[in-house]
Scaffold this motif. Structure first.
Motif, short mmCIF file in Angstrom:
data_model
loop_
_atom_site.label_atom_id
_atom_site.label_comp_id
_atom_site.label_asym_id
_atom_site.label_seq_id
_atom_site.Cartn_x
_atom_site.Cartn_y
_atom_site.Cartn_z
N VAL A 1 0.84 -1.19 0.00
CA VAL A 1 0.00 0.00 0.00
C VAL A 1 0.88 1.24 0.00
N ALA B 1 -4.76 6.46 -1.15
CA ALA B 1 -4.15 5.15 -0.94
C ALA B 1 -4.13 4.37 -2.24
N GLY C 1 -3.31 0.55 -3.60
CA GLY C 1 -3.07 -0.81 -3.16
C GLY C 1 -4.36 -1.47 -2.72
N SER D 1 -7.53 -2.70 -0.97
CA SER D 1 -8.39 -2.06 0.03
C SER D 1 -8.40 -2.84 1.34
N SER E 1 -5.96 -3.85 2.85
CA SER E 1 -4.80 -3.45 3.64
C SER E 1 -4.99 -2.12 4.35
N ARG E 2 -6.14 -1.49 4.16
CA ARG E 2 -6.34 -0.16 4.75
C ARG E 2 -7.75 -0.07 5.33
N ASN F 1 -10.68 6.10 -2.54
CA ASN F 1 -9.50 5.57 -1.83
C ASN F 1 -8.78 6.68 -1.07
N SER G 1 -4.53 -3.10 8.01
CA SER G 1 -5.63 -3.98 7.63
C SER G 1 -6.53 -4.33 8.81
N TYR H 1 1.41 0.87 7.35
CA TYR H 1 1.77 1.65 6.17
C TYR H 1 1.75 3.14 6.50
#
Length: 123
Positions: A1, A23, A25, A27, A29-30, A75, A98, A113
């Motif tokens: 990410v 962001a 990468g 989704s 992961s965030r 995002n 995440s 991240y």
């Protein structure tokens, strides 16, 4: 990410500023995102955090002045800062993880991240 912040700058005390963090990468992961800040010679501190479940947290010093919001379609996570004070001067960082915590966390180790930061100066 990858996280890319923008929107920093110089502003007079009492004025507003809005920070954005895009962001790139997966989704997944965030699921939780946050804003931190760090001034010279000080530790990095959590300012505001939000998760995909609607949970939101603020540090006491910004409660009622700052608003964090997530736009999943773009995002992007925003930090609307109103009634800025000289003590708000710092480098502001976007962070993501995440994990969805019971209450969105404002601690550095909770996030995996990080963006490169955007400077906010209030005079």
């Amino acid at each position: 990410v990858q996280l890319v912040e923008s929107g920093g700058g110089s502003v007079e005390a009492g004025g507003p500023l809005r920070l954005s963090c895009v962001a790139f990468g997966a989704s997944s992961s965030r699921r939780s995102m946050a804003w931190f800040r760090q001034d010279l010679g000080k530790e990095r501190e959590g300012v505001a955090a939000a998760d995909i479940g609607g949970g939101i947290s603020y540090t006491d010093s910004v409660q009622g002045r700052f608003t964090i919001s997530l736009d999943d379609a773009k995002n992007t996570v925003y930090l609307q800062m109103d009634k800025l004070e000289p003590d708000d001067t710092a480098m502001y960082y976007c962070a993501a993880t995440s994990t969805v915590y019971r209450v969105p966390r404002l601690s550095v180790p909770s996030y995996l991240y990080w963006g490169q930061g955007t400077q906010v100066t209030v005079s």
